[in-house]
Write an enzyme that holds these catalytic residues in place. Structure first.
Site, PDB file in Angstrom:
ATOM      1  N   SER A 145       0.869  -1.249  -0.232  1.00 43.66           N
ATOM      2  CA  SER A 145       0.251   0.158   0.077  1.00 43.66           C
ATOM      3  C   SER A 145       0.764   1.414  -0.030  1.00 43.66           C
ATOM      4  CB  SER A 145      -0.879  -0.162   1.295  1.00 43.66           C
ATOM      5  OG  SER A 145      -1.438   1.288   1.602  1.00 43.66           O
ATOM      6  N   TYR A 158      -3.317  -0.353  10.002  1.00 47.47           N
ATOM      7  CA  TYR A 158      -3.176  -0.749   8.788  1.00 47.47           C
ATOM      8  C   TYR A 158      -2.073  -0.240   8.382  1.00 47.47           C
ATOM      9  CZ  TYR A 158      -4.501  -0.842   3.703  1.00 47.47           C
ATOM     10  OH  TYR A 158      -4.505  -1.134   2.466  1.00 47.47           O
TER      11      TYR A 158
HETATM   12  N1  LIG Z   1      -8.416   0.137  -2.211  1.00 43.39           N
HETATM   13  C1  LIG Z   1      -7.312   0.902  -2.024  1.00 43.39           C
HETATM   14  O1  LIG Z   1      -7.320   1.796  -2.162  1.00 43.39           O
HETATM   15  C2  LIG Z   1      -6.138   0.014  -1.474  1.00 43.39           C
HETATM   16  C3  LIG Z   1      -5.003   0.573  -1.665  1.00 43.39           C
HETATM   17  C4  LIG Z   1      -3.790  -0.179  -1.147  1.00 43.39           C
HETATM   18  C5  LIG Z   1      -3.917  -1.413  -1.054  1.00 43.39           C
HETATM   19  N2  LIG Z   1      -4.996  -1.960  -0.811  1.00 43.39           N
HETATM   20  C6  LIG Z   1      -5.112  -3.661  -0.485  1.00 43.39           C
HETATM   21  O2  LIG Z   1      -5.486  -4.469  -1.545  1.00 43.39           O
HETATM   22  C7  LIG Z   1      -5.892  -5.631  -0.943  1.00 43.39           C
HETATM   23  C8  LIG Z   1      -7.490  -5.647  -1.638  1.00 43.39           C
HETATM   24  O3  LIG Z   1      -8.360  -4.505  -0.819  1.00 43.39           O
HETATM   25  P1  LIG Z   1      -9.546  -3.904  -1.762  1.00 43.39           P
HETATM   26  O4  LIG Z   1      -9.366  -2.366  -1.715  1.00 43.39           O
HETATM   27  O5  LIG Z   1     -10.040  -4.581  -3.034  1.00 43.39           O
HETATM   28  O6  LIG Z   1     -10.809  -4.541  -0.637  1.00 43.39           O
HETATM   29  P2  LIG Z   1     -12.044  -5.344  -0.497  1.00 43.39           P
HETATM   30  O7  LIG Z   1     -12.699  -5.240   0.716  1.00 43.39           O
HETATM   31  O8  LIG Z   1     -12.846  -5.003  -1.525  1.00 43.39           O
HETATM   32  O9  LIG Z   1     -11.413  -6.685  -0.747  1.00 43.39           O
HETATM   33  C9  LIG Z   1     -10.658  -7.381   0.380  1.00 43.39           C
HETATM   34  C10 LIG Z   1     -11.016  -8.908   0.315  1.00 43.39           C
HETATM   35  O10 LIG Z   1     -10.291  -9.715   1.214  1.00 43.39           O
HETATM   36  C11 LIG Z   1     -11.251 -10.483   1.904  1.00 43.39           C
HETATM   37  N3  LIG Z   1     -10.841 -10.646   3.291  1.00 43.39           N
HETATM   38  C12 LIG Z   1     -10.966  -9.878   4.249  1.00 43.39           C
HETATM   39  N4  LIG Z   1     -10.804 -10.762   5.524  1.00 43.39           N
HETATM   40  C13 LIG Z   1     -10.440 -11.540   5.236  1.00 43.39           C
HETATM   41  C14 LIG Z   1     -10.246 -13.144   5.809  1.00 43.39           C
HETATM   42  N5  LIG Z   1     -10.090 -12.883   7.235  1.00 43.39           N
HETATM   43  N6  LIG Z   1     -10.013 -14.236   5.425  1.00 43.39           N
HETATM   44  C15 LIG Z   1     -10.108 -14.179   4.078  1.00 43.39           C
HETATM   45  N7  LIG Z   1     -10.317 -13.121   3.331  1.00 43.39           N
HETATM   46  C16 LIG Z   1     -10.614 -11.908   3.832  1.00 43.39           C
HETATM   47  C17 LIG Z   1     -12.669  -9.694   1.615  1.00 43.39           C
HETATM   48  O11 LIG Z   1     -13.631 -10.755   2.040  1.00 43.39           O
HETATM   49  C18 LIG Z   1     -12.628  -9.321   0.371  1.00 43.39           C
HETATM   50  O12 LIG Z   1     -12.981 -10.076  -0.535  1.00 43.39           O
HETATM   51  C19 LIG Z   1      -6.075  -5.485   0.491  1.00 43.39           C
HETATM   52  O13 LIG Z   1      -5.106  -6.036   1.019  1.00 43.39           O
HETATM   53  C20 LIG Z   1      -5.911  -3.877   0.799  1.00 43.39           C
HETATM   54  O14 LIG Z   1      -5.237  -3.597   1.904  1.00 43.39           O
HETATM   55  C21 LIG Z   1      -6.161  -1.241  -1.124  1.00 43.39           C
END
Ligand SMILES: NC(=O)c1ccc[n+]([C@@H]2O[C@H](COP(=O)([O-])OP(=O)(O)OC[C@H]3O[C@@H](n4cnc5c(N)ncnc54)[C@H](O)[C@@H]3O)[C@@H](O)[C@H]2O)c1
Length: 254
Positions: A145, A158
């Site tokens: 991230s 986070y």
């Molecule tokens: N959206 C952003 O701006 C952003 C930026 C940087 C990093 N990220 C990272 O990208 C990744 C995906 O995030 P996203 O934005 O798509 O979020 P999201 O909430 O749409 O997806 C996250 C997924 O992880 C799954 N998950 C959560 N807890 C879990 C558990 N205990 N066991 C199994 N699965 C689990 C959820 O069910 C979901 O499908 C994450 O690691 C997040 O930190 C997101």
């Protein structure tokens, strides 16, 4: 040269793949030819796997809460079996967020974020890494991230977890790159998903600041990660290990 980007006959495990960024990255791996297992805590994972696997290579679903290490290890066994005993690519993407001033940050939230965002990345890598070490080859891609580089505000757990993901990436690369396993991370910038949807409400000032700072003038979309994930999963990146690649519309450079 383009054949080096192909993932035909490759197999992949994608955690957090039921929706959001990891669904989109799983779609990219699948479009490049890989057989994929989506591992996620949501029931939705079955539907997502069915949708993705409607054409092309098979896509399987494994439902598991990765904060439970015993279940995580079982899910790894189930995934390896579904993939016929070989795993070429592990994408560690499951993650959660919680926004709250540091002085009020609840202990249970702190622990859960560290369990899912950091510890599960390590234990998934450990479990699947053993398999890749036997194969003498593999690609591990972690989802980091912007907060792997900077800590932001109201997200201390986070930020700590994602800084840890960057360090795990380098630590595992140091041990495994010489044994055929490339370990890298993708650091998405500010992307439009459910994870970030609450920022506009919880901290509108920060939302405006961030939006104004992105040189490309827009937040990222899940599709923006497709090219980099295929690159890091494929032979095209065989001499790359231990790096964290920002995909942020230029945000970090400003
Ligand atoms: N959206 C952003 O701006 C952003 C930026 C940087 C990093 N990220 C990272 O990208 C990744 C995906 O995030 P996203 O934005 O798509 O979020 P999201 O909430 O749409 O997806 C996250 C997924 O992880 C799954 N998950 C959560 N807890 C879990 C558990 N205990 N066991 C199994 N699965 C689990 C959820 O069910 C979901 O499908 C994450 O690691 C997040 O930190 C997101």
């Amino acid at each position: 040269m383009i054949s080096k980007f192909s993932l035909e006959h490759k197999t992949a495990i994608v955690t957090g793949g039921a929706k959001g960024l990891c669904y989109s990255m799983a779609e990219a791996l699948h479009e490049a030819g890989a057989v994929v297992v989506l591992v996620d805590v949501l029931d939705l994972v079955e539907e997502s796997a069915a949708r993705l696997g409607a054409c092309g290579a098979p896509v399987y679903a494994v439902k598991a809460d990765l904060s439970d290490t015993a279940r995580l290890r079982e899910a790894c066994g189930e995934s390896v079996a579904l993939l016929g005993g070989r795993v070429d690519i592990l994408l560690n993407g499951a993650g959660i967020q919680y926004r709250c001033p540091a002085e009020d940050f609840p202990e249970d939230r702190w622990r859960r974020i560290l369990d899912i965002n950091l510890s599960a990345v390590f234990f998934m890598s450990q479990e699947i890494g053993k398999q890749m070490l036997k194969q003498g080859r593999g690609k591990i891609i972690n989802v980091a991230s912007m907060t792997s580089f900077m800590a932001s505000v109201m997200i201390p757990a986070y930020a700590a977890s994602k800084a840890g993901v960057a360090q795990i990436t380098k630590a595992l690369s140091n041990e495994w790159a010489g044994k055929g396993i490339c370990v890298n991370a993708i650091a998405p910038g500010y992307m439009n998903t459910e994870l970030t949807r609450d920022m506009k409400l919880v901290n509108p000032t920060q939302y405006e600041e961030i939006s104004g700072r992105i040189p490309m003038g827009r937040w990222g979309e899940p599709e923006d990660l497709k090219g980099v994930v295929v690159f890091l999963a494929s032979e095209a990146s065989d001499y790359i290990s231990g790096i964290v690649v920002p995909v942020d519309g230029g945000y970090l450079g400003k």
